[in-house]
Write an enzyme that holds these catalytic residues in place. Structure first.
Site, PDB file in Angstrom:
ATOM      1  N   LEU A 160       0.824  -1.215   0.000  1.00 35.63           N
ATOM      2  CA  LEU A 160       0.000   0.000   0.000  1.00 35.63           C
ATOM      3  C   LEU A 160       0.856   1.263   0.000  1.00 35.63           C
ATOM      4  O   LEU A 160       1.966   1.295   0.523  1.00 35.63           O
ATOM      5  CB  LEU A 160      -0.992   0.002   1.159  1.00 35.63           C
ATOM      6  CG  LEU A 160      -0.535   0.111   2.608  1.00 35.63           C
ATOM      7  CD1 LEU A 160      -0.136   1.522   2.989  1.00 35.63           C
ATOM      8  CD2 LEU A 160      -1.678  -0.354   3.498  1.00 35.63           C
ATOM      9  N   CYS A 212       9.684   4.335   3.698  1.00 36.59           N
ATOM     10  CA  CYS A 212       9.896   3.044   3.026  1.00 36.59           C
ATOM     11  C   CYS A 212      11.052   3.042   2.032  1.00 36.59           C
ATOM     12  O   CYS A 212      12.058   2.375   2.253  1.00 36.59           O
ATOM     13  CB  CYS A 212       8.611   2.622   2.334  1.00 36.59           C
ATOM     14  SG  CYS A 212       7.220   2.566   3.465  1.00 36.59           S
ATOM     15  N   ARG A 217       8.882  11.369   7.636  1.00 32.30           N
ATOM     16  CA  ARG A 217      10.066  10.523   7.761  1.00 32.30           C
ATOM     17  C   ARG A 217      10.913  10.645   6.489  1.00 32.30           C
ATOM     18  O   ARG A 217      10.413  10.500   5.389  1.00 32.30           O
ATOM     19  CB  ARG A 217       9.657   9.054   7.976  1.00 32.30           C
ATOM     20  CG  ARG A 217       9.091   8.785   9.373  1.00 32.30           C
ATOM     21  CD  ARG A 217       8.629   7.352   9.520  1.00 32.30           C
ATOM     22  NE  ARG A 217       7.471   7.082   8.668  1.00 32.30           N
ATOM     23  CZ  ARG A 217       6.951   5.867   8.484  1.00 32.30           C
ATOM     24  NH1 ARG A 217       7.502   4.814   9.059  1.00 32.30           N
ATOM     25  NH2 ARG A 217       5.894   5.710   7.717  1.00 32.30           N
TER      26      ARG A 217
HETATM   27  C1  UGA Z   1       6.054   3.051  -1.276  1.00 34.57           C
HETATM   28  C2  UGA Z   1       5.608   2.109  -2.408  1.00 34.57           C
HETATM   29  O1  UGA Z   1       5.155   2.884  -3.521  1.00 34.57           O
HETATM   30  C3  UGA Z   1       4.479   1.189  -1.918  1.00 34.57           C
HETATM   31  O2  UGA Z   1       4.133   0.272  -2.934  1.00 34.57           O
HETATM   32  C4  UGA Z   1       4.967   0.435  -0.678  1.00 34.57           C
HETATM   33  O3  UGA Z   1       3.964  -0.405  -0.148  1.00 34.57           O
HETATM   34  C5  UGA Z   1       5.369   1.426   0.388  1.00 34.57           C
HETATM   35  O4  UGA Z   1       6.421   2.272  -0.129  1.00 34.57           O
HETATM   36  C6  UGA Z   1       5.871   0.664   1.570  1.00 34.57           C
HETATM   37  O5  UGA Z   1       6.922   0.017   1.478  1.00 34.57           O
HETATM   38  O6  UGA Z   1       5.166   0.619   2.585  1.00 34.57           O
HETATM   39  P1  UGA Z   1       5.057   5.306  -0.243  1.00 34.57           P
HETATM   40  O7  UGA Z   1       6.282   5.325   0.627  1.00 34.57           O
HETATM   41  O8  UGA Z   1       3.720   5.551   0.363  1.00 34.57           O
HETATM   42  O9  UGA Z   1       4.942   3.880  -0.970  1.00 34.57           O
HETATM   43  O10 UGA Z   1       5.289   6.422  -1.342  1.00 34.57           O
HETATM   44  P2  UGA Z   1       5.453   6.485  -2.938  1.00 34.57           P
HETATM   45  O11 UGA Z   1       4.186   6.881  -3.536  1.00 34.57           O
HETATM   46  O12 UGA Z   1       6.126   5.282  -3.448  1.00 34.57           O
HETATM   47  O13 UGA Z   1       6.450   7.731  -3.059  1.00 34.57           O
HETATM   48  C7  UGA Z   1       7.762   7.647  -2.509  1.00 34.57           C
HETATM   49  C8  UGA Z   1       8.538   8.917  -2.753  1.00 34.57           C
HETATM   50  O14 UGA Z   1       8.893   9.009  -4.132  1.00 34.57           O
HETATM   51  C9  UGA Z   1       7.810  10.225  -2.437  1.00 34.57           C
HETATM   52  O15 UGA Z   1       8.698  11.074  -1.739  1.00 34.57           O
HETATM   53  C10 UGA Z   1       7.467  10.792  -3.791  1.00 34.57           C
HETATM   54  O16 UGA Z   1       7.376  12.185  -3.786  1.00 34.57           O
HETATM   55  C11 UGA Z   1       8.645  10.312  -4.618  1.00 34.57           C
HETATM   56  N1  UGA Z   1       8.384  10.227  -6.064  1.00 34.57           N
HETATM   57  C12 UGA Z   1       7.421   9.398  -6.546  1.00 34.57           C
HETATM   58  C13 UGA Z   1       9.154  10.990  -6.939  1.00 34.57           C
HETATM   59  O17 UGA Z   1      10.062  11.754  -6.530  1.00 34.57           O
HETATM   60  N2  UGA Z   1       8.903  10.897  -8.275  1.00 34.57           N
HETATM   61  C14 UGA Z   1       7.947  10.082  -8.783  1.00 34.57           C
HETATM   62  O18 UGA Z   1       7.785  10.056 -10.007  1.00 34.57           O
HETATM   63  C15 UGA Z   1       7.183   9.321  -7.889  1.00 34.57           C
END
Ligand code: UGA
Length: 438
Positions: free
Chosen positions: A150, A265, A335
């Site tokens: 998720l 994460c 975080r």
């Molecule tokens: C991430 C994974 O996407 C989930 O599938 C996983 O379950 C989760 O970690 C976990 O291990 O619990 P999450 O940490 O909620 O989910 O956030 P993401 O949507 O993956 O974004 C992570 C980071 O990447 C954010 O800081 C976002 O701003 C950045 N990001 C995302 C970018 O810099 N560029 C992008 O194109 C997409």
């Protein structure tokens, strides 16, 4: 089915409420009295869209309770472990103390036929070690590993309708069958909807989770590396991402260049993966993740450089509005947040940083009480010499440059998420700096 969920954080609270609305009888266990009190009132202890409604809906069924008493899990057939595995202080490795503590508390409560289901993100090999612990406990319970994918901000949807399910089952066929049967019943609704299911062993299930996050982190750092090349060559990384993203094999998602990834994460999971691979004598296999991490951290420095540049290299005493503190929109989680890091770095350079966020100020203040937080966007940008967008909440993303201009002291904007149309901001008299864009 009676189910217990041990650990009611970002993952467990949503998981427990989702299972209750799906018809299960769920008890959530946590050690934090403040969190438990909120959950019992049907209030979300953190910002997650849809969770308050889900808690109310689940509460109304009478099938969702929360407690700090581990003995309340007795009688449940499935016990989910959803505690955190943060990065160990002073090391890249994952800190498993909460997982181990949860198992130690749970073991005396187990009965024959119970299924313990690990959901926490753990280093490969952990499930086998914990399965031995469960076996030594002599209860006759079995262990499965069922990683969670998720996303914060979409946790309710991802819990109710996951895009795939992975069951890491024990090696003994009889135990595997007990675990599989129970998990099929837990996820009956999703399985009836043809959600893809992968039945596998512990090691694969553990690796699926960390490799998925490592892949996502790599994708983001790949495009951020292209942003660095674009900055030297005058190319535009956003157009580049569009163009390569049209290739179905590549895909446009997670090619958003900017200040980079953060959260509870991706950063710690790639570091934990490197640490575990080293232990296994396979450090070289994921050595590229060190570059992924380094590229990611360089982008934060680049945002700060842009600001300093726009302040004629004299940040001391200048007013900087920082828009966003959460690691991403639709979350109050700070975080390893790139946004918060940028605010801290600029404050360290002597700038008068005014940071704002619609949801994350309280969490940011708990970590960095020294920063100057402003509750509203207007207060944050008032008299600013530079405005920096670092978390692309809609209210910042869709700003009208003409409307913001009279509020600031100087029309300087650093777009840390490449969210703005540079032509539009320049036409309104702003000096615009994005990442990897001319
Ligand atoms: C991430 C994974 O996407 C989930 O599938 C996983 O379950 C989760 O970690 C976990 O291990 O619990 P999450 O940490 O909620 O989910 O956030 P993401 O949507 O993956 O974004 C992570 C980071 O990447 C954010 O800081 C976002 O701003 C950045 N990001 C995302 C970018 O810099 N560029 C992008 O194109 C997409």
């Amino acid at each position: 089915m009676r189910i217990s969920v041990i650990g009611c954080g970002y993952l467990g609270a949503v998981h427990a409420a989702a299972l209750a609305t799906l018809g299960h009888d769920v008890v959530g266990v946590d050690v934090d009295p403040v969190k438990l009190a909120a959950l019992r009132r049907g209030e979300a202890p953190f910002f997650e869209p849809g969770l308050p409604e889900l808690l109310v809906e689940a509460g109304a069924t009478g099938r969702l309770t929360f407690t700090d008493d581990i003995s309340a899990v007795r009688g449940a057939r499935v016990h989910f472990i959803t505690v955190g595995t943060p990065q160990l202080k002073g090391s890249n490795a994952a800190d498993l103390r909460y997982v181990d503590a949860a198992f130690d508390q749970l073991l005396p409560q187990l009965s024959a036929g119970d299924v313990v289901v690990g959901k926490s993100t753990v280093p490969v090999g952990t499930a086998a070690r914990l399965a031995a612990k469960v076996a030594d406990g002599g209860s006759g319970a079995v262990l499965a590993w069922n990683p969670e994918f998720l996303r914060e901000g979409f946790a309710v949807k991802d819990s109710l309708t996951p895009d795939r399910l992975v069951f890491g089952l024990p090696p003994r066929p009889e135990a595997a069958s007990t675990a599989e049967t129970a998990l099929r019943e837990v996820y009956a609704a999703a399985l009836a909807d043809d959600t893809p299911l992968v039945l596998t062993d512990y090691a694969t299930a553990e690796l699926v989770k960390v490799s998925a996050n490592a892949f996502l982190a790599t994708k983001i750092s790949f495009i951020n590396a292209m942003a660095e090349i674009a900055e030297t060559t005058g190319a535009d990384v956003t157009q580049l991402a569009d163009a390569i993203g049209f290739d179905g094999r590549i895909g446009r998602r997670f090619l958003g260049a900017g200040v980079g990834f953060g959260g509870g994460c991706l950063p710690k999971d790639i570091r934990g993966f490197m640490a575990r691979a080293e232990e296994l004598g396979r450090g070289e296999s994921v050595a590229f993740l060190k570059e992924v991490d380094a590229i990611n951290l360089r982008r934060r420095a680049k945002v700060v450089d842009h600001v300093v540049d726009l302040l004629d290299h004299e940040p001391y005493g200048k007013t900087v509005a920082v828009l966003g503190l959460a690691f991403k929109p639709h979350s109050d989680d700070v975080r390893d947040s790139p946004a918060l890091d940028v605010a801290v770095r600029l404050t360290g350079l002597g700038a008068r940083v005014r940071a704002t966020d619609p949801e994350a100020i309280a969490n940011a203040r708990a970590l960095h009480p020294q920063l100057d937080y402003r509750a509203s966007f207007e207060e944050a940008v008032a008299g600013a010499d530079v405005m920096v967008l670092v978390t692309e909440w809609d209210q910042y993303r869709y700003l009208d440059p003409d409307a913001v201009a009279p509020l600031v002291a100087a029309r300087n904007v650093v777009d840390g998420r490449n969210s703005y149309d540079p032509a539009r901001w320049r036409a309104a008299g702003w000096t615009y700096r994005g990442l990897g864009r001319p």
